[in-house]
Write a protein that holds these residues in place. Structure first.
Motif, PDB file in Angstrom:
ATOM      1  N   ILE A  94       9.455 -11.003  -9.993  1.00 50.35           N
ATOM      2  CA  ILE A  94      10.491 -10.744  -9.028  1.00 50.35           C
ATOM      3  C   ILE A  94      10.058 -11.396  -7.725  1.00 50.35           C
ATOM      4  CG2 ILE A  94      10.976  -8.730  -7.532  1.00 50.35           C
ATOM      5  CD1 ILE A  94      11.060  -6.971  -9.832  1.00 50.35           C
ATOM      6  N   ALA A  95       8.445 -11.431  -7.634  1.00 52.02           N
ATOM      7  CA  ALA A  95       8.029 -12.198  -6.444  1.00 52.02           C
ATOM      8  C   ALA A  95       8.364 -13.530  -6.561  1.00 52.02           C
ATOM      9  CB  ALA A  95       6.628 -11.916  -6.493  1.00 52.02           C
ATOM     10  N   PRO A 145       0.265  -4.190  -8.309  1.00 50.54           N
ATOM     11  CA  PRO A 145       1.115  -3.244  -8.993  1.00 50.54           C
ATOM     12  C   PRO A 145       0.374  -2.440 -10.133  1.00 50.54           C
ATOM     13  CG  PRO A 145       1.572  -5.550  -9.635  1.00 50.54           C
ATOM     14  CD  PRO A 145       0.618  -5.616  -8.371  1.00 50.54           C
ATOM     15  N   LEU A 177       6.633  -0.891  -3.724  1.00 48.28           N
ATOM     16  CA  LEU A 177       7.594  -2.047  -4.382  1.00 48.28           C
ATOM     17  C   LEU A 177       7.356  -3.225  -3.289  1.00 48.28           C
ATOM     18  CD1 LEU A 177      10.606  -0.527  -5.865  1.00 48.28           C
ATOM     19  CD2 LEU A 177       8.797  -1.504  -7.159  1.00 48.28           C
ATOM     20  N   TYR A 178       7.502  -2.893  -1.964  1.00 47.20           N
ATOM     21  CA  TYR A 178       7.317  -4.066  -1.257  1.00 47.20           C
ATOM     22  C   TYR A 178       6.101  -4.644  -1.037  1.00 47.20           C
ATOM     23  CZ  TYR A 178       8.283  -6.893   2.981  1.00 47.20           C
ATOM     24  OH  TYR A 178       8.269  -7.973   3.809  1.00 47.20           O
ATOM     25  N   PHE A 232       3.692  -2.965 -14.799  1.00 50.48           N
ATOM     26  CA  PHE A 232       4.580  -3.621 -13.749  1.00 50.48           C
ATOM     27  C   PHE A 232       4.093  -5.000 -13.474  1.00 50.48           C
ATOM     28  CE2 PHE A 232       6.113   0.847 -12.774  1.00 50.48           C
ATOM     29  CZ  PHE A 232       7.137   0.677 -13.334  1.00 50.48           C
ATOM     30  N   TRP A 239       3.736  -4.353  -3.475  1.00 53.73           N
ATOM     31  CA  TRP A 239       3.654  -5.291  -4.738  1.00 53.73           C
ATOM     32  C   TRP A 239       4.109  -6.584  -4.770  1.00 53.73           C
ATOM     33  CZ3 TRP A 239       5.590  -0.711  -8.196  1.00 53.73           C
ATOM     34  CH2 TRP A 239       4.486   0.360  -8.104  1.00 53.73           C
ATOM     35  N   VAL A 240       5.401  -6.720  -4.578  1.00 59.80           N
ATOM     36  CA  VAL A 240       6.199  -8.008  -4.354  1.00 59.80           C
ATOM     37  C   VAL A 240       5.512  -8.799  -3.340  1.00 59.80           C
ATOM     38  CG1 VAL A 240       8.406  -9.132  -4.003  1.00 59.80           C
ATOM     39  CG2 VAL A 240       8.284  -6.865  -5.183  1.00 59.80           C
ATOM     40  N   GLU A 296      10.290   3.705  -8.484  1.00 57.73           N
ATOM     41  CA  GLU A 296       9.148   3.454  -7.759  1.00 57.73           C
ATOM     42  C   GLU A 296       9.513   3.498  -6.285  1.00 57.73           C
ATOM     43  OE1 GLU A 296       6.078   3.800  -8.622  1.00 57.73           O
ATOM     44  OE2 GLU A 296       6.558   3.941 -10.744  1.00 57.73           O
ATOM     45  N   VAL A 299       6.836  -7.515 -11.830  1.00 64.89           N
ATOM     46  CA  VAL A 299       6.699  -7.925 -10.248  1.00 64.89           C
ATOM     47  C   VAL A 299       6.276  -9.064 -10.127  1.00 64.89           C
ATOM     48  CG1 VAL A 299       5.283  -7.338  -8.383  1.00 64.89           C
ATOM     49  CG2 VAL A 299       6.016  -5.463  -9.762  1.00 64.89           C
ATOM     50  N   LEU A 337      11.112   0.725 -12.940  1.00 60.59           N
ATOM     51  CA  LEU A 337      10.496   0.206 -11.676  1.00 60.59           C
ATOM     52  C   LEU A 337      11.590   0.402 -10.534  1.00 60.59           C
ATOM     53  CD1 LEU A 337       8.658  -1.963 -10.544  1.00 60.59           C
ATOM     54  CD2 LEU A 337      10.404  -3.511 -10.196  1.00 60.59           C
TER      55      LEU A 337
END
Length: 85
Positions: A79-80, A68, A58-59, A72, A61-62, A53, A76, A50
């Motif tokens: 992480i979110a 994503p 990434l931003y 992932f 997705w989160v 990427e 993700v 990850l």
């Protein structure tokens, strides 16, 4: 020479806080600090992938602005969840 688990985690924590955009620095470094030490090898492999990427992807997705890639989705989401706390 093979990277030890300890060195690998340190490298990933450093890479998590030196992303390129401040938002991802904050999000990924907080997640890394809370979770990497407890991850198994497969989890570390996925997080390491990850980190390769693009930050803008990434931003999105989160923050839920974009879906994503399949590989992932669960990471993700985790992480979110950390990001929203």
């Amino acid at each position: 020479m093979t990277e030890t688990r300890e060195v690998r985690i340190k490298r990933m924590k450093m890479r998590s806080m030196r992303r390129g955009i401040k938002e991802m620095d904050l999000i990924l470094s907080a997640y890394a600090d809370r979770n990497l030490d407890a991850m198994d090898t497969a989890g570390l492999d996925q997080f390491d992938a990850l980190l390769h990427e693009n930050d803008q992807d990434l931003y999105q997705w989160v923050t839920g602005q974009a879906q994503p890639p399949e590989g992932f989705v669960h990471l993700v989401a985790d992480i979110a969840q950390t990001f929203q706390q």
